[in-house]
Design a protein around this motif. Sequence first.
Motif, short mmCIF file in Angstrom:
data_model
loop_
_atom_site.label_atom_id
_atom_site.label_comp_id
_atom_site.label_asym_id
_atom_site.label_seq_id
_atom_site.Cartn_x
_atom_site.Cartn_y
_atom_site.Cartn_z
N SER A 270 -15.26 41.53 -54.21
CA SER A 270 -14.62 42.07 -55.41
C SER A 270 -15.56 42.09 -56.61
N VAL A 271 -16.50 41.14 -56.69
CA VAL A 271 -17.40 41.13 -57.85
C VAL A 271 -18.37 42.31 -57.80
N VAL A 272 -18.75 42.71 -56.59
CA VAL A 272 -19.62 43.87 -56.43
C VAL A 272 -18.85 45.14 -56.79
N ALA A 273 -17.60 45.22 -56.32
CA ALA A 273 -16.76 46.37 -56.65
C ALA A 273 -16.50 46.45 -58.15
N LYS A 274 -16.27 45.28 -58.76
CA LYS A 274 -16.03 45.24 -60.21
C LYS A 274 -17.24 45.78 -60.96
N PHE A 275 -18.44 45.43 -60.50
CA PHE A 275 -19.67 45.88 -61.14
C PHE A 275 -19.73 47.41 -61.18
N PHE A 276 -19.47 48.05 -60.05
CA PHE A 276 -19.55 49.52 -60.01
C PHE A 276 -18.36 50.17 -60.72
N HIS A 279 -19.46 50.09 -64.25
CA HIS A 279 -20.68 50.87 -64.50
C HIS A 279 -20.56 52.22 -63.78
N GLN A 280 -19.66 53.03 -64.26
CA GLN A 280 -19.40 54.29 -63.59
C GLN A 280 -20.50 55.33 -63.83
N GLU A 281 -21.46 54.97 -64.67
CA GLU A 281 -22.62 55.84 -64.83
C GLU A 281 -23.56 55.75 -63.63
N LEU A 282 -23.35 54.72 -62.80
CA LEU A 282 -24.19 54.53 -61.61
C LEU A 282 -23.53 55.19 -60.40
N ASN A 283 -24.34 55.56 -59.43
CA ASN A 283 -23.79 56.07 -58.17
C ASN A 283 -23.28 54.90 -57.33
N LYS A 284 -22.01 54.94 -57.03
CA LYS A 284 -21.43 53.85 -56.23
C LYS A 284 -21.81 54.00 -54.77
N PRO A 285 -22.38 52.95 -54.17
CA PRO A 285 -22.64 52.99 -52.73
C PRO A 285 -21.36 52.70 -51.96
N TYR A 286 -21.38 52.90 -50.67
CA TYR A 286 -20.30 52.39 -49.84
C TYR A 286 -20.35 50.86 -49.89
#
Length: 355
Positions: A270-276, A279-286
Amino acid sequence: MSDHEEKKKFGIKDIARIANVSIATVDRVLNNRKDVSDSTREKIKQIIKENNYQPNLYARSLSVKNNLSFAVLIPRTSLETGYWQLCLDGINKGISEFSSFGIVIEVFLFDQEQEDTFLDATEKILSKKFNAVIIAPIFIEETKIFVQECRSRNIHTIFINSDIPGYSSMGYIGPDLYSTGKLAGNLTSYLVKDSSKVLILNVAKGLENYKYLNTKIDGYKNYLNAMGKSYLMKVKDIPFNNYDEIEPELLRLNFEIEPDIVFVTNSRVSVVAKFFYEHQELNKPYIIGFDFLSANVDYLSKGYVDFLICQRPDKQGYMALNHLYRYFLLKEGSIEFKSMPIDILTKENYAFYEN
């Protein structure tokens, strides 16, 4: 008299009469004691099976009351992760069920970041008279020493969540960790194409106590290598629990690696998902991670976690107590363990899932 009443009245005296042995001999077989020949033991077991004899558990529980006790030694839950609360929920279910048979069950909690709290808990357990201990072996070397001391005192041990092969007297109940890694590898192979960048991420304070995560990583890497995938795989540690400390590390790794997929080896996905999410300016990986925790499910529902692999921690705690109950009270001497089911959750099916 009806057939049902006949079976209901069938007891130890009847077994002894048919087998032409004493009641004491039948009792020794029922309680898995020695001093009975193999042929006699098999004859009695066959009579029991043919007549569907069920021991009087209430009477047996009276005989063990205040004499049969189990300890549970697991980490306490924290604000950062609710994983161990799920395990404790399963244990509490077992306590509610098996205490009615006169079995005393006591839970000892330790801080998985502080070795001394584990040692304090083991000292308390050894100061009492327990028949068996359920252990989550976070501190490997300290667990080995504790198990050896239990063995010297004729205290049985059983592991949950992760294993130290060859140490527990009653085995391990939990997922096949290598297979969970392989499963994550399988999902990865469908999500991203060859030459993709893969970030394998360990997120937790005190990672030196999470050696079992390496087993998942081995399964993950070996699966993908066996498929001939030419992924660029990087394993990175973030040894923090606080999001404010984790965020800058994720930002640095994202710019350094620019991953196409992130495999989080534990329940901190969840902390990795929260980061993306932030930070929606970044491309979210799978993103692939573990465990049916509310924070993880929240980001799964939002589409920021793609797959959750669930290891049923609640079932692990309950099944460990159930095994001890069957071994000590029902006298089932040999029970084969099967690894816990490994479930895959997506945005489409999580709402129908229960731990």
